[in-house]
Motif scaffolding. Sequence first.
Motif, PDB file in Angstrom:
ATOM      1  N   UNK A 130      30.590 -27.296 -30.803  1.00 14.42           N
ATOM      2  CA  UNK A 130      29.804 -28.522 -30.963  1.00 14.42           C
ATOM      3  C   UNK A 130      28.305 -28.212 -30.835  1.00 14.42           C
ATOM      4  N   UNK A 167      32.355 -23.548 -45.079  1.00 12.02           N
ATOM      5  CA  UNK A 167      30.960 -23.967 -45.180  1.00 12.02           C
ATOM      6  C   UNK A 167      30.084 -22.848 -45.734  1.00 12.02           C
ATOM      7  N   UNK A 168      30.305 -21.631 -45.249  1.00  9.42           N
ATOM      8  CA  UNK A 168      29.485 -20.499 -45.684  1.00  9.42           C
ATOM      9  C   UNK A 168      29.698 -20.205 -47.159  1.00  9.42           C
ATOM     10  N   UNK A 198      31.842 -30.056 -38.704  1.00  9.52           N
ATOM     11  CA  UNK A 198      32.209 -29.253 -37.526  1.00  9.52           C
ATOM     12  C   UNK A 198      31.817 -29.986 -36.236  1.00  9.52           C
ATOM     13  N   UNK A 199      30.630 -30.577 -36.251  1.00  6.78           N
ATOM     14  CA  UNK A 199      30.174 -31.326 -35.074  1.00  6.78           C
ATOM     15  C   UNK A 199      31.070 -32.544 -34.824  1.00  6.78           C
ATOM     16  N   UNK A 214      26.223 -21.499 -40.205  1.00  6.62           N
ATOM     17  CA  UNK A 214      27.674 -21.501 -40.452  1.00  6.62           C
ATOM     18  C   UNK A 214      28.199 -20.072 -40.363  1.00  6.62           C
ATOM     19  N   UNK A 268      33.945 -23.032 -40.704  1.00  8.26           N
ATOM     20  CA  UNK A 268      32.692 -22.288 -40.880  1.00  8.26           C
ATOM     21  C   UNK A 268      32.757 -21.380 -42.099  1.00  8.26           C
ATOM     22  N   UNK A 269      33.919 -20.764 -42.335  1.00  5.75           N
ATOM     23  CA  UNK A 269      34.081 -19.919 -43.523  1.00  5.75           C
ATOM     24  C   UNK A 269      33.939 -20.756 -44.792  1.00  5.75           C
ATOM     25  N   UNK A 319      20.865 -23.750 -43.133  1.00  5.10           N
ATOM     26  CA  UNK A 319      22.044 -23.952 -42.289  1.00  5.10           C
ATOM     27  C   UNK A 319      23.148 -22.924 -42.547  1.00  5.10           C
ATOM     28  N   UNK A 320      23.090 -22.228 -43.697  1.00 10.11           N
ATOM     29  CA  UNK A 320      24.131 -21.228 -43.976  1.00 10.11           C
ATOM     30  C   UNK A 320      24.119 -20.120 -42.919  1.00 10.11           C
ATOM     31  N   UNK A 377      28.337 -28.582 -41.540  1.00 13.02           N
ATOM     32  CA  UNK A 377      28.013 -28.465 -40.111  1.00 13.02           C
ATOM     33  C   UNK A 377      28.197 -29.821 -39.435  1.00 13.02           C
ATOM     34  N   UNK A 378      27.939 -30.904 -40.184  1.00 14.31           N
ATOM     35  CA  UNK A 378      28.201 -32.238 -39.636  1.00 14.31           C
ATOM     36  C   UNK A 378      29.697 -32.408 -39.368  1.00 14.31           C
ATOM     37  N   UNK A 412      23.061 -28.575 -37.736  1.00 14.14           N
ATOM     38  CA  UNK A 412      22.783 -29.820 -38.463  1.00 14.14           C
ATOM     39  C   UNK A 412      21.328 -30.237 -38.298  1.00 14.14           C
ATOM     40  N   UNK A 445      25.539 -27.139 -47.226  1.00 16.03           N
ATOM     41  CA  UNK A 445      26.273 -26.747 -46.020  1.00 16.03           C
ATOM     42  C   UNK A 445      26.059 -27.695 -44.854  1.00 16.03           C
ATOM     43  N   UNK A 446      24.987 -28.508 -44.897  1.00 14.36           N
ATOM     44  CA  UNK A 446      24.749 -29.425 -43.778  1.00 14.36           C
ATOM     45  C   UNK A 446      25.899 -30.419 -43.632  1.00 14.36           C
ATOM     46  N   UNK A 503      28.688 -19.431 -36.715  1.00 15.57           N
ATOM     47  CA  UNK A 503      29.916 -20.080 -36.212  1.00 15.57           C
ATOM     48  C   UNK A 503      31.144 -19.250 -36.610  1.00 15.57           C
ATOM     49  N   UNK A 504      31.151 -18.777 -37.858  1.00 13.80           N
ATOM     50  CA  UNK A 504      32.278 -17.966 -38.324  1.00 13.80           C
ATOM     51  C   UNK A 504      32.365 -16.647 -37.542  1.00 13.80           C
ATOM     52  N   UNK A 541      27.234 -26.386 -34.032  1.00 14.56           N
ATOM     53  CA  UNK A 541      27.200 -27.260 -35.213  1.00 14.56           C
ATOM     54  C   UNK A 541      26.067 -28.268 -35.123  1.00 14.56           C
ATOM     55  N   UNK A 542      25.837 -28.796 -33.921  1.00 14.78           N
ATOM     56  CA  UNK A 542      24.721 -29.731 -33.733  1.00 14.78           C
ATOM     57  C   UNK A 542      23.394 -29.045 -34.023  1.00 14.78           C
TER      58      UNK A 542
END
Lengths: 301, 301
Positions: free
Chosen positions: A127, B133-134, B148-149, A145, B130-131, A141-142, B145-146, A134, B141-142, A148-149, A130-131
């Motif tokens: 969280x 998204x990437x 995911x959040x 991500x 995340x994968x 943002x990539x 990420x939203x 965002x 991608x935003x 995160x991955x 991701x926050x």
Amino acid sequence: MGTRIFDLKKYLSTLRQLVDEALQGYLEDGSTSTRIGQAMHYSVMAGGKRLRPILCIAAAETLGGDRQAVLPLSCALECIHTYSLIHDDLPAMDNDVLRRGNPTCHVKFDEATAILAGDALLTLAFEILADTASRSSNGDPVRWTTVIAQMAAAAGYRGMIEGQMRDIAFEGIAIDTDSLKTLHRLKTGRMIEVSVASAATVCCASQDVQQALQTYSRNIGLAFQVADDILNVKGDPLLLGKSTGTDQMRGKNTYAALLGLAGAEQFADQLINKALNALDIFDSKADSLRAIARYVIERKR
Amino acid sequence: MGTRIFDLKKYLSTLRQLVDEALQGYLEDGSTSTRIGQAMHYSVMAGGKRLRPILCIAAAETLGGDRQAVLPLSCALECIHTYSLIHDDLPAMDNDVLRRGNPTCHVKFDEATAILAGDALLTLAFEILADTASRSSNGDPVRWTTVIAQMAAAAGYRGMIEGQMRDIAFEGIAIDTDSLKTLHRLKTGRMIEVSVASAATVCCASQDVQQALQTYSRNIGLAFQVADDILNVKGDPLLLGKSTGTDQMRGKNTYAALLGLAGAEQFADQLINKALNALDIFDSKADSLRAIARYVIERKR
């Protein structure tokens, strides 16, 4: 390299405070009124070394990045680390009653709460990431991500969790040094590596730089575990906040057992030298990483 | 609305197969050679209804979105759902030995493996997201990420985990209907809501549409739980794959106990009507969501 005087003690204490305050912020966001929030707070604020967050920040600074930019990332790393400790301590796993000199989460609260507090900290880590992603105003943002991955891969069934599975499976069974190295690379190494690698991702490091940092983190990750094994033999229980001699008692596979104490110490030195060599491509900006490498094997707790 | 004939049975079976194949793909990615991979696979492929993934896909299709685009998202939802079941079944929590007619994960494997398999599925959910998204080629991608959040918030200490904490805390203690509603909204509702909301995020739904879908999902989420309580009283254990009458035995707070069986059935009907009304702004594209709403209270398992 590394000939300048770098005040590691001050650096560690400054960053520890920074990370602790940021963690407090995440954990006190309305959560301490609930039992689950209290359990999360209890375990996260139980006084860890914050090695992973500090490595993350030091790596970012080495790459010219900003402390504040990777602070959420460093908090996410500590949440995942704490979750793994809470679950490892459970009766069904290591059944530990003390952690850093305090009752473990399931002893202080109860088993169900400890399982859920671990779950909640793992979830909170994602969280936070991701926050941050965002809200990221710098338009990419990539990168986040990808972070995160990377984090999920390091923590998941091909990483830390598989390491814990092997740790349990191998208890009382003699294994060779290579199997022990793989176990530790999975159990503790992958998260230490991703602490540095995720900072490199956020800072858009080149392939060469990523490679150098990986060599660094891989070697200190293993050295950290070797040092842990040594401390379990000859460390001070008061400084460590936990009993010593427990590995031998449990028939755990350790470097101290496999290589002897002197052999283990020599092995740790070799690893740290490899880590330091990998930093040769950096200037004095990497002095924090250099000092941390030495600290990993010189620490008393 | 809803006067056309919608073949729900076929729709559910088609989507179930689609989701199952996608989940297989994620889980067989080199993981079934390890014990942890086997435990994850065992619990995920134990034959769930796939309600959350199907809701996610149906919501996306209602908004003109593509099945394939939200398939990873629907798999992540099922991973989180399965992790929550594995941990809920543990001896320290509900101590259930059967799930969907099969031994629960900790019975089939062992407690440590079950804890870690749950952890691994939760982690895998975020890795999948995340994968995706990437790799997302459509330039935003935003949105991911939203998602995911949203997912982490729904599953975390302010959502599903707090629901489980209350479920445990309230066992054997009489609570009122409002407290029970809040408990269920947290424990099961939030994840059902996010199944629909995350699809709306990916499909860039307007505020109005998001609002309508939230009313829909909130009401069917609660209705689902009311129906569960009713099934625990008068369902067929063979169809359910689990024992009935267990709620009363454990002194659980249920709608059946609080409102009586007839009262609970009436309440479920009211909730489904509210859910259906919220869909009035959509044309026949929402027929899948309409049919699912009815299914939630008419199901036999």
